[in-house]
Scaffold this motif. Sequence first.
Motif, PDB file in Angstrom:
ATOM      1  N   ARG A 161      -5.878  15.359  -7.932  1.00  0.00           N
ATOM      2  CA  ARG A 161      -5.324  15.230  -9.287  1.00  0.00           C
ATOM      3  C   ARG A 161      -3.791  15.258  -9.299  1.00  0.00           C
ATOM      4  O   ARG A 161      -3.166  15.778 -10.223  1.00  0.00           O
ATOM      5  CB  ARG A 161      -5.894  16.290 -10.214  1.00  0.00           C
ATOM      6  CG  ARG A 161      -7.397  16.164 -10.371  1.00  0.00           C
ATOM      7  CD  ARG A 161      -7.958  17.284 -11.223  1.00  0.00           C
ATOM      8  NE  ARG A 161      -9.390  17.290 -11.119  1.00  0.00           N
ATOM      9  CZ  ARG A 161     -10.202  16.919 -12.105  1.00  0.00           C
ATOM     10  NH1 ARG A 161      -9.706  16.537 -13.253  1.00  0.00           N
ATOM     11  NH2 ARG A 161     -11.505  16.944 -11.937  1.00  0.00           N
ATOM     12  N   GLN A 162      -3.215  14.680  -8.275  1.00  0.00           N
ATOM     13  CA  GLN A 162      -1.757  14.582  -8.153  1.00  0.00           C
ATOM     14  C   GLN A 162      -1.353  13.128  -8.406  1.00  0.00           C
ATOM     15  O   GLN A 162      -0.860  12.434  -7.538  1.00  0.00           O
ATOM     16  CB  GLN A 162      -1.314  15.036  -6.763  1.00  0.00           C
ATOM     17  CG  GLN A 162      -1.687  16.447  -6.432  1.00  0.00           C
ATOM     18  CD  GLN A 162      -1.056  17.447  -7.378  1.00  0.00           C
ATOM     19  OE1 GLN A 162       0.136  17.379  -7.664  1.00  0.00           O
ATOM     20  NE2 GLN A 162      -1.849  18.370  -7.884  1.00  0.00           N
ATOM     21  N   ARG A 163      -1.599  12.685  -9.616  1.00  0.00           N
ATOM     22  CA  ARG A 163      -1.420  11.269  -9.946  1.00  0.00           C
ATOM     23  C   ARG A 163       0.026  10.814  -9.860  1.00  0.00           C
ATOM     24  O   ARG A 163       0.309   9.710  -9.407  1.00  0.00           O
ATOM     25  CB  ARG A 163      -1.997  10.990 -11.324  1.00  0.00           C
ATOM     26  CG  ARG A 163      -3.509  11.086 -11.282  1.00  0.00           C
ATOM     27  CD  ARG A 163      -4.145  11.055 -12.660  1.00  0.00           C
ATOM     28  NE  ARG A 163      -5.532  11.454 -12.536  1.00  0.00           N
ATOM     29  CZ  ARG A 163      -5.957  12.709 -12.607  1.00  0.00           C
ATOM     30  NH1 ARG A 163      -5.100  13.673 -12.809  1.00  0.00           N
ATOM     31  NH2 ARG A 163      -7.233  12.990 -12.484  1.00  0.00           N
ATOM     32  N   GLN A 164       0.960  11.657 -10.266  1.00  0.00           N
ATOM     33  CA  GLN A 164       2.368  11.276 -10.179  1.00  0.00           C
ATOM     34  C   GLN A 164       2.782  11.059  -8.725  1.00  0.00           C
ATOM     35  O   GLN A 164       3.528  10.133  -8.418  1.00  0.00           O
ATOM     36  CB  GLN A 164       3.267  12.332 -10.850  1.00  0.00           C
ATOM     37  CG  GLN A 164       3.099  12.389 -12.355  1.00  0.00           C
ATOM     38  CD  GLN A 164       3.481  11.066 -13.008  1.00  0.00           C
ATOM     39  OE1 GLN A 164       4.415  10.398 -12.591  1.00  0.00           O
ATOM     40  NE2 GLN A 164       2.738  10.678 -14.023  1.00  0.00           N
ATOM     41  N   GLN A 165       2.279  11.905  -7.838  1.00  0.00           N
ATOM     42  CA  GLN A 165       2.573  11.737  -6.411  1.00  0.00           C
ATOM     43  C   GLN A 165       1.953  10.442  -5.898  1.00  0.00           C
ATOM     44  O   GLN A 165       2.574   9.724  -5.112  1.00  0.00           O
ATOM     45  CB  GLN A 165       2.058  12.932  -5.612  1.00  0.00           C
ATOM     46  CG  GLN A 165       2.446  12.903  -4.156  1.00  0.00           C
ATOM     47  CD  GLN A 165       3.944  12.952  -3.943  1.00  0.00           C
ATOM     48  OE1 GLN A 165       4.648  13.737  -4.553  1.00  0.00           O
ATOM     49  NE2 GLN A 165       4.445  12.103  -3.073  1.00  0.00           N
ATOM     50  N   ALA A 176       4.976   3.281  -5.225  1.00  0.00           N
ATOM     51  CA  ALA A 176       6.325   2.728  -5.378  1.00  0.00           C
ATOM     52  C   ALA A 176       7.009   2.586  -4.016  1.00  0.00           C
ATOM     53  O   ALA A 176       7.681   1.590  -3.754  1.00  0.00           O
ATOM     54  CB  ALA A 176       7.159   3.606  -6.312  1.00  0.00           C
ATOM     55  N   VAL A 177       6.821   3.566  -3.153  1.00  0.00           N
ATOM     56  CA  VAL A 177       7.395   3.488  -1.802  1.00  0.00           C
ATOM     57  C   VAL A 177       6.803   2.288  -1.065  1.00  0.00           C
ATOM     58  O   VAL A 177       7.529   1.529  -0.410  1.00  0.00           O
ATOM     59  CB  VAL A 177       7.136   4.794  -1.014  1.00  0.00           C
ATOM     60  CG1 VAL A 177       7.494   4.627   0.456  1.00  0.00           C
ATOM     61  CG2 VAL A 177       7.907   5.948  -1.625  1.00  0.00           C
ATOM     62  N   MET A 178       5.505   2.110  -1.184  1.00  0.00           N
ATOM     63  CA  MET A 178       4.863   0.971  -0.520  1.00  0.00           C
ATOM     64  C   MET A 178       5.441  -0.351  -1.012  1.00  0.00           C
ATOM     65  O   MET A 178       5.730  -1.240  -0.218  1.00  0.00           O
ATOM     66  CB  MET A 178       3.358   0.985  -0.786  1.00  0.00           C
ATOM     67  CG  MET A 178       2.598   2.032  -0.029  1.00  0.00           C
ATOM     68  SD  MET A 178       0.840   1.939  -0.386  1.00  0.00           S
ATOM     69  CE  MET A 178       0.406   0.390   0.377  1.00  0.00           C
ATOM     70  N   GLN A 179       5.605  -0.468  -2.311  1.00  0.00           N
ATOM     71  CA  GLN A 179       6.129  -1.712  -2.862  1.00  0.00           C
ATOM     72  C   GLN A 179       7.569  -1.940  -2.435  1.00  0.00           C
ATOM     73  O   GLN A 179       7.952  -3.056  -2.086  1.00  0.00           O
ATOM     74  CB  GLN A 179       6.012  -1.711  -4.380  1.00  0.00           C
ATOM     75  CG  GLN A 179       4.578  -1.859  -4.836  1.00  0.00           C
ATOM     76  CD  GLN A 179       4.454  -1.787  -6.348  1.00  0.00           C
ATOM     77  OE1 GLN A 179       5.257  -1.155  -7.013  1.00  0.00           O
ATOM     78  NE2 GLN A 179       3.435  -2.438  -6.877  1.00  0.00           N
ATOM     79  N   THR A 180       8.363  -0.897  -2.430  1.00  0.00           N
ATOM     80  CA  THR A 180       9.764  -1.008  -2.016  1.00  0.00           C
ATOM     81  C   THR A 180       9.863  -1.447  -0.557  1.00  0.00           C
ATOM     82  O   THR A 180      10.718  -2.252  -0.202  1.00  0.00           O
ATOM     83  CB  THR A 180      10.494   0.333  -2.215  1.00  0.00           C
ATOM     84  OG1 THR A 180      10.416   0.688  -3.588  1.00  0.00           O
ATOM     85  CG2 THR A 180      11.936   0.252  -1.795  1.00  0.00           C
ATOM     86  N   ALA A 181       8.967  -0.936   0.278  1.00  0.00           N
ATOM     87  CA  ALA A 181       8.989  -1.247   1.709  1.00  0.00           C
ATOM     88  C   ALA A 181       8.183  -2.507   2.035  1.00  0.00           C
ATOM     89  O   ALA A 181       8.055  -2.860   3.198  1.00  0.00           O
ATOM     90  CB  ALA A 181       8.451  -0.065   2.500  1.00  0.00           C
ATOM     91  N   TRP A 182       7.649  -3.172   1.047  1.00  0.00           N
ATOM     92  CA  TRP A 182       6.831  -4.380   1.216  1.00  0.00           C
ATOM     93  C   TRP A 182       5.575  -4.133   2.041  1.00  0.00           C
ATOM     94  O   TRP A 182       5.013  -5.049   2.611  1.00  0.00           O
ATOM     95  CB  TRP A 182       7.642  -5.517   1.826  1.00  0.00           C
ATOM     96  CG  TRP A 182       8.642  -6.061   0.873  1.00  0.00           C
ATOM     97  CD1 TRP A 182       9.934  -5.667   0.739  1.00  0.00           C
ATOM     98  CD2 TRP A 182       8.433  -7.068  -0.127  1.00  0.00           C
ATOM     99  NE1 TRP A 182      10.546  -6.377  -0.276  1.00  0.00           N
ATOM    100  CE2 TRP A 182       9.641  -7.245  -0.812  1.00  0.00           C
ATOM    101  CE3 TRP A 182       7.329  -7.841  -0.484  1.00  0.00           C
ATOM    102  CZ2 TRP A 182       9.786  -8.146  -1.847  1.00  0.00           C
ATOM    103  CZ3 TRP A 182       7.480  -8.747  -1.514  1.00  0.00           C
ATOM    104  CH2 TRP A 182       8.694  -8.885  -2.186  1.00  0.00           C
TER     105      TRP A 182
END
Length: 99
Positions: free
Chosen positions: A58-62, A68-74
């Motif tokens: 239940r750590q949805r924000q994490q 977001a990290v995945m998307q930034t790093a492609w």
Amino acid sequence: PKADLVPNDISYSAAMLACEKCEQWQQALRLLVAIQTADLLPDVISYSAAIGACEKGRQRQQAFRLMAVMQTAWIWWLTPSSMATEIPATTACETAKST
């Protein structure tokens, strides 16, 4: 004779998948950091396991931060197995909407 076993990205990912099943999200995140500390690159499977562990804990924000990290790093787009990440990510989003 003692074998010199060195963990690799597959063994780290397997450990994180075990953390996901046991709802040990904090340990999964530690392992994600350990991959990078060991000069390995986390892949979509590693991130998917960490995201799934966060969702189950239940750590949805994490979980959203990891996406977001995945998307930034492609990382998201580099492999056809990105479907493995979309499932826990979608679950996290749906659960967040209903709470």
